[in-house]
Design an enzyme around this catalytic site. Sequence first.
Site, PDB file in Angstrom:
ATOM      1  N   THR A   1       7.995  -7.545   3.929  1.00 15.32           N
ATOM      2  CA  THR A   1       9.202  -6.718   4.088  1.00 15.32           C
ATOM      3  C   THR A   1       9.481  -6.412   5.562  1.00 15.32           C
ATOM      4  O   THR A   1      10.597  -6.634   6.047  1.00 15.32           O
ATOM      5  CB  THR A   1       9.009  -5.391   3.309  1.00 15.32           C
TER       6      THR A   1
ATOM      7  N   GLU B   1       5.926   3.057  17.123  1.00 11.51           N
ATOM      8  CA  GLU B   1       6.977   3.991  16.677  1.00 11.51           C
ATOM      9  C   GLU B   1       7.190   3.949  15.169  1.00 11.51           C
ATOM     10  O   GLU B   1       7.430   4.978  14.526  1.00 11.51           O
ATOM     11  CB  GLU B   1       8.297   3.651  17.398  1.00 11.51           C
TER      12      GLU B   1
ATOM     13  N   GLY C   1       9.182   5.788   9.675  1.00 17.80           N
ATOM     14  CA  GLY C   1      10.002   4.560   9.592  1.00 17.80           C
ATOM     15  C   GLY C   1      10.940   4.433  10.776  1.00 17.80           C
ATOM     16  O   GLY C   1      10.504   4.293  11.923  1.00 17.80           O
TER      17      GLY C   1
ATOM     18  N   ILE D   1      12.901   6.727  12.041  1.00 17.33           N
ATOM     19  CA  ILE D   1      13.174   7.978  12.781  1.00 17.33           C
ATOM     20  C   ILE D   1      12.356   7.988  14.073  1.00 17.33           C
ATOM     21  O   ILE D   1      11.139   7.802  14.033  1.00 17.33           O
ATOM     22  CB  ILE D   1      12.742   9.228  11.959  1.00 17.33           C
TER      23      ILE D   1
ATOM     24  N   GLU E   1       4.632   1.178  -4.810  1.00 19.28           N
ATOM     25  CA  GLU E   1       3.973  -0.112  -5.020  1.00 19.28           C
ATOM     26  C   GLU E   1       3.320  -0.153  -6.393  1.00 19.28           C
ATOM     27  O   GLU E   1       3.196   0.880  -7.061  1.00 19.28           O
ATOM     28  CB  GLU E   1       2.943  -0.316  -3.919  1.00 19.28           C
TER      29      GLU E   1
ATOM     30  N   ASP F   1      -1.010   8.355   2.438  1.00 18.15           N
ATOM     31  CA  ASP F   1      -0.078   7.808   3.423  1.00 18.15           C
ATOM     32  C   ASP F   1       0.391   8.926   4.377  1.00 18.15           C
ATOM     33  O   ASP F   1       0.324   8.779   5.601  1.00 18.15           O
ATOM     34  CB  ASP F   1       1.108   7.181   2.658  1.00 18.15           C
TER      35      ASP F   1
ATOM     36  N   LYS G   1      -0.248   9.707   8.555  1.00 19.97           N
ATOM     37  CA  LYS G   1       0.875   9.949   9.476  1.00 19.97           C
ATOM     38  C   LYS G   1       0.720  11.278  10.219  1.00 19.97           C
ATOM     39  O   LYS G   1       0.959  11.352  11.424  1.00 19.97           O
ATOM     40  CB  LYS G   1       2.189   9.895   8.692  1.00 19.97           C
TER      41      LYS G   1
ATOM     42  N   GLY H   1      11.441   1.546   4.393  1.00 17.83           N
ATOM     43  CA  GLY H   1      12.359   0.449   4.060  1.00 17.83           C
ATOM     44  C   GLY H   1      12.408  -0.591   5.158  1.00 17.83           C
ATOM     45  O   GLY H   1      12.034  -0.345   6.307  1.00 17.83           O
TER      46      GLY H   1
HETATM   47  N1  HSE Z   1       5.090   4.061   1.366  1.00 16.50           N
HETATM   48  C1  HSE Z   1       5.672   4.652   2.518  1.00 16.50           C
HETATM   49  C2  HSE Z   1       6.702   5.694   2.098  1.00 16.50           C
HETATM   50  C3  HSE Z   1       6.313   3.583   3.355  1.00 16.50           C
HETATM   51  O1  HSE Z   1       7.061   5.749   0.911  1.00 16.50           O
HETATM   52  O2  HSE Z   1       7.153   6.484   2.914  1.00 16.50           O
HETATM   53  C4  HSE Z   1       6.617   3.992   4.767  1.00 16.50           C
HETATM   54  O3  HSE Z   1       5.474   4.313   5.492  1.00 16.50           O
END
Ligand code: HSE
Length: 400
Positions: free
Chosen positions: A11, A124, A129, A131, A185, A196, A200, A297
């Site tokens: 992706t 970045e 994503g 931003i 997923e 996740d 971050k 995305g």
């Molecule tokens: N799986 C992550 C989300 C993708 O849904 O934000 C972006 O890091």
Amino acid sequence: MIKIAILGYGTIGSGVVEVLQTNKESIAKRAGDEIEVKYILDLRDFPGDPMEDKVVHDYDIIANDDEIQVVVEAMGGVEPAYTFVKRALLAGKNVTTSNKALVAKHGAELLAIAKEKEINFLFEASVGGGIPIIRPLNSSLTADEIEEITGILNGTTNYMLSKMTFEGLEFDDVLKDAQSRGYAEADPTADIEGYDACRKIAILTSLVCGQQVDFEEIYTEGITKITATDIKYAKAMGRVIKLLATSKKVGDSYYAMVAPFMLSQQHPLFSVNDVFNAIFVHGNVLGDAMFYGSGAGKLPTASAVVADIVDIAKHLHRNIMISWSSKKLNLIDCKKAESRFFVRATDSEADVTSVFGDVEIIKVPEITGEVGFLTGAMSEEEFENKSAGLKNMLQRIRVE
Ligand code: HSE
């Protein structure tokens, strides 16, 4: 001409190719040179794809090609991404990555190699994503002591919680919907368990304190226990439930946490819905700032990766200093963090009052056989101790 190699044609990797093609001229103008994709590393072949001829299966071809100045890591996961990225940096190649697992675990080491080699390791796209948040923290907000970063950093779970709120659905149904739309997923664990978002907030906290924050030490709770009943209570209070990743400065250190919170309408993240992400930052001289936008995305993430390529092109052979040493920051135990708590229990109202003192009872006419209430502000530790006095606690959610 700046020649690049993309690791992974999924992706994000294919998004990078698309962005480079869509905005070819303006990107070349801003970078001061044309960007050419020379190789794409992937295990698969892509017959019929316009980039078919660029696909290679052996990383050595990229690592040994002196023409490659930039490696774009879009494979995800720690290995083999770490080995490939480290090798690229040691060979004097700049790297940009969207891979939060890699950055959270090895960011400090990879930045040190980039500094030593007078090249750049940029990331970045690893948080938020599309931003901009890494670059602002590393440049625009450097006059401040950052006292708080609180974000909705996971688009999948924000979509799911929004859908539960707007449509009154149960967790399992919205998870299936998120999977059918390609947001979650097949194995959704990293998103729904908060892992996740944890990586971050570890990256953002490392950047603001300049030290290594180990994600394993961040208290992390996902959204799997949130039910349609909790959402009904939240609505009755004019609140929403959001998965927050938060990091707050106390003295010389920070405490960090990922957990669902009930937010009031006054909270800056109250209206952030669907797959959008937002990050609230409070600096001691700036005051408040908000960063909002497409947090996941293909194209939003690729937009941030390509912006890193442009930055690398503008700083060839010159390291952009990013302060993040490998010295570990000892996080403050979040048991000391204070908030109010929303609780559901089958205990009587009298029992609840004898355990917590004065509480605010929340009535939802259609819900019977249990009591929902808000406690006063207390530390995590105090809540744990007190709630042990309840006979049957069904739920507890922190309240901001
Ligand atoms: N799986 C992550 C989300 C993708 O849904 O934000 C972006 O890091």
